[in-house]
Design a protein around this motif. Structure first.
Motif, mmCIF file in Angstrom:
data_model
loop_
_atom_site.group_PDB
_atom_site.id
_atom_site.type_symbol
_atom_site.label_atom_id
_atom_site.label_comp_id
_atom_site.label_asym_id
_atom_site.label_seq_id
_atom_site.Cartn_x
_atom_site.Cartn_y
_atom_site.Cartn_z
ATOM 1 N N GLY A 22 12.144 -84.918 9.291
ATOM 2 C CA GLY A 22 11.085 -85.866 9.463
ATOM 3 C C GLY A 22 11.307 -87.361 9.498
ATOM 4 N N ILE A 23 12.544 -87.786 9.634
ATOM 5 C CA ILE A 23 13.132 -89.114 9.855
ATOM 6 C C ILE A 23 12.701 -89.838 11.062
ATOM 7 C CG2 ILE A 23 14.833 -90.668 9.338
ATOM 8 C CD1 ILE A 23 16.064 -88.965 7.232
ATOM 9 N N LEU A 24 12.078 -90.841 11.267
ATOM 10 C CA LEU A 24 11.628 -91.321 12.466
ATOM 11 C C LEU A 24 12.937 -91.772 13.003
ATOM 12 C CD1 LEU A 24 8.063 -92.942 11.891
ATOM 13 C CD2 LEU A 24 8.702 -90.641 12.358
ATOM 14 N N GLU A 25 12.927 -91.848 14.709
ATOM 15 C CA GLU A 25 14.078 -92.290 15.279
ATOM 16 C C GLU A 25 14.133 -93.892 15.107
ATOM 17 O OE1 GLU A 25 15.491 -92.669 19.971
ATOM 18 O OE2 GLU A 25 13.557 -91.646 19.550
ATOM 19 N N GLY A 26 15.385 -94.329 14.793
ATOM 20 C CA GLY A 26 15.736 -95.570 14.624
ATOM 21 C C GLY A 26 15.683 -95.862 12.952
ATOM 22 N N ILE A 27 15.552 -94.905 12.173
ATOM 23 C CA ILE A 27 15.633 -95.279 10.738
ATOM 24 C C ILE A 27 16.741 -94.464 10.242
ATOM 25 C CG2 ILE A 27 14.118 -95.049 8.596
ATOM 26 C CD1 ILE A 27 13.075 -97.173 10.559
ATOM 27 N N HIS A 28 17.584 -95.282 9.214
ATOM 28 C CA HIS A 28 18.108 -94.611 8.404
ATOM 29 C C HIS A 28 18.119 -94.611 6.728
ATOM 30 C CE1 HIS A 28 22.297 -93.282 7.335
ATOM 31 N NE2 HIS A 28 22.473 -94.238 6.525
ATOM 32 N N ILE A 29 18.020 -93.499 6.219
ATOM 33 C CA ILE A 29 17.923 -93.324 4.764
ATOM 34 C C ILE A 29 18.991 -92.837 4.373
ATOM 35 C CG2 ILE A 29 16.430 -92.246 2.960
ATOM 36 C CD1 ILE A 29 14.223 -91.570 5.237
ATOM 37 N N SER A 30 19.378 -93.351 3.057
ATOM 38 C CA SER A 30 20.623 -92.910 2.367
ATOM 39 C C SER A 30 19.953 -93.506 0.803
ATOM 40 C CB SER A 30 21.609 -93.737 2.494
ATOM 41 O OG SER A 30 21.482 -95.343 2.177
ATOM 42 N N CYS A 31 20.829 -92.714 -0.210
ATOM 43 C CA CYS A 31 20.561 -92.480 -1.553
ATOM 44 C C CYS A 31 21.700 -92.938 -2.423
ATOM 45 C CB CYS A 31 20.051 -91.303 -2.137
ATOM 46 S SG CYS A 31 19.164 -91.361 -3.697
ATOM 47 N N GLU A 32 21.511 -93.984 -3.384
ATOM 48 C CA GLU A 32 22.523 -93.962 -4.451
ATOM 49 C C GLU A 32 21.813 -93.758 -5.811
ATOM 50 O OE1 GLU A 32 24.077 -98.113 -4.397
ATOM 51 O OE2 GLU A 32 24.356 -97.849 -2.090
#
Length: 337
Positions: free
Chosen positions: A48-58
């Motif tokens: 479900g993550i759109l192309e060109g978007i990066h998601i990370s978590c801390e």
């Protein structure tokens, strides 16, 4: 089946779409007795993550500087997952932190629902990053970042007030410790998250942490007494739902305290520059007006944008309200001016 309510400026398609949302939201009731674990809240979505978007978590550690105003004998500070949204081409933000613009966004959901990696927020944050990219690209600035904390939701006794505020303070402190400059941080929030963003800024001003540079609020639900609210039948969320969620969030804490209702904050001339956007068909629109007038009366800088006939949640509905994209563009301009 009831007929869709309409406003003069709505098309039949808009009225029908809002009718469907209004019907679904009218059946919503806050649940109590179960909450996601820390590990569940920290999980990065695999689809479900759109192309060109990066998601990370801390994971942010509990802050050692939480003010006494949000200390509690029964609710203790905890670790906080923070989701970082970046352009996939610039997903590493190890360099130039002092120059990076950060949107610290507090999600809405009535304090009892929502998560920064839900599909609706993935879509919203992607739109925000796209708007920001147009600004930073033109100025040659480092790529911006959205930092969205997963704060504790008031669905179990251990997560009632002030758990969410403890989490948000710790998450903001985490950004400062990472080297981001407070002046380049914009605290944003939508709906109940807009109120939390406002109150967080007030708490930061009482602490030793530096204040953020700017505040952006999308239709903040910032009067939990609801004395200033008027029932608008065209809105998608009934006033009774706001009241039920806020009552559950606060527990025994009084709604007429500035730590509960952001409109009651004693603003000062040094309050960060603030942009507030709302719609005239929104049950809690008066909160936006009172926030802006309160800041301006204190000598601060605040701007109010009211969109005619827009309901609550308008910023999430670009397929219904074209003005939704205008709101996102205004955020980008505000951050980079």
């Amino acid at each position: 089946m009831s007929s869709p309510l309409n406003r003069l400026t709505w098309t039949p398609a808009q009225a029908a779409a809002l009718h469907g949302i209004r019907t679904a939201m009218g059946a919503f009731k806050p649940t109590f007795g179960q909450a996601q674990s820390l590990a569940e809240r920290a999980q990065v979505p695999s689809e479900g993550i759109l192309e060109g978007i990066h998601i990370s978590c801390e994971l942010a550690l509990p802050s050692s500087q939480i003010p006494g105003s949000i200390h509690s004998t029964s609710i203790q500070p905890d670790q906080v997952p923070i989701f970082f949204y970046t352009d996939a081409r610039s997903q590493s933000f190890a360099d130039a932190k002092k120059d990076v613009k950060v949107i610290f966004h507090v999600h809405g959901g009535g304090n009892v629902s929502g998560h920064p990696a839900e599909q609706r927020f993935i879509s919203f944050f992607s739109r925000v990053l796209c708007a920001l990219e147009k600004k930073f690209g033109a100025q040659g600035s480092p790529a911006p970042i959205i930092a969205a904390p997963s704060y504790r939701l008031a669905t179990v006794a251990d997560n009632l007030f002030p758990a969410a505020l403890q989490d948000l303070f710790s998450a903001y402190h985490h950004l400062i410790l990472k080297g981001f400059t407070a002046e380049n941080i914009t605290i944003a929030g939508d709906s109940a998250g807009g109120n939390l963003a406002l109150v967080l800024t007030y708490i930061i001003s009482q602490s030793t942490l530096p204040r953020p540079g700017r505040i952006v609020l999308f239709s903040p639900d910032a009067d939990l007494t609801y004395a200033s609210s008027t029932s608008v039948p065209h809105d998608i969320i009934p006033l009774s739902s706001y009241q039920a969620c806020s009552s559950q969030y606060l527990g025994n804490f009084p709604a007429n305290d500035p730590l509960a209702s952001g409109i009651l904050i004693p603003f000062t001339a040094s309050w960060p520059k603030t942009l507030v956007m709302t719609g005239t068909a929104d049950n809690v629109a008066e909160s936006s007006r009172r926030i802006v007038s309160g800041i301006q009366d204190a000598g601060g800088i605040a701007e109010l944008v009211e969109y005619a006939d827009l309901t609550h949640g308008w910023w999430m509905f670009p397929h219904i309200f074209p003005q939704s994209d205008d709101g996102v563009e205004r955020l980008a301009v505000f951050v980079y001016n």
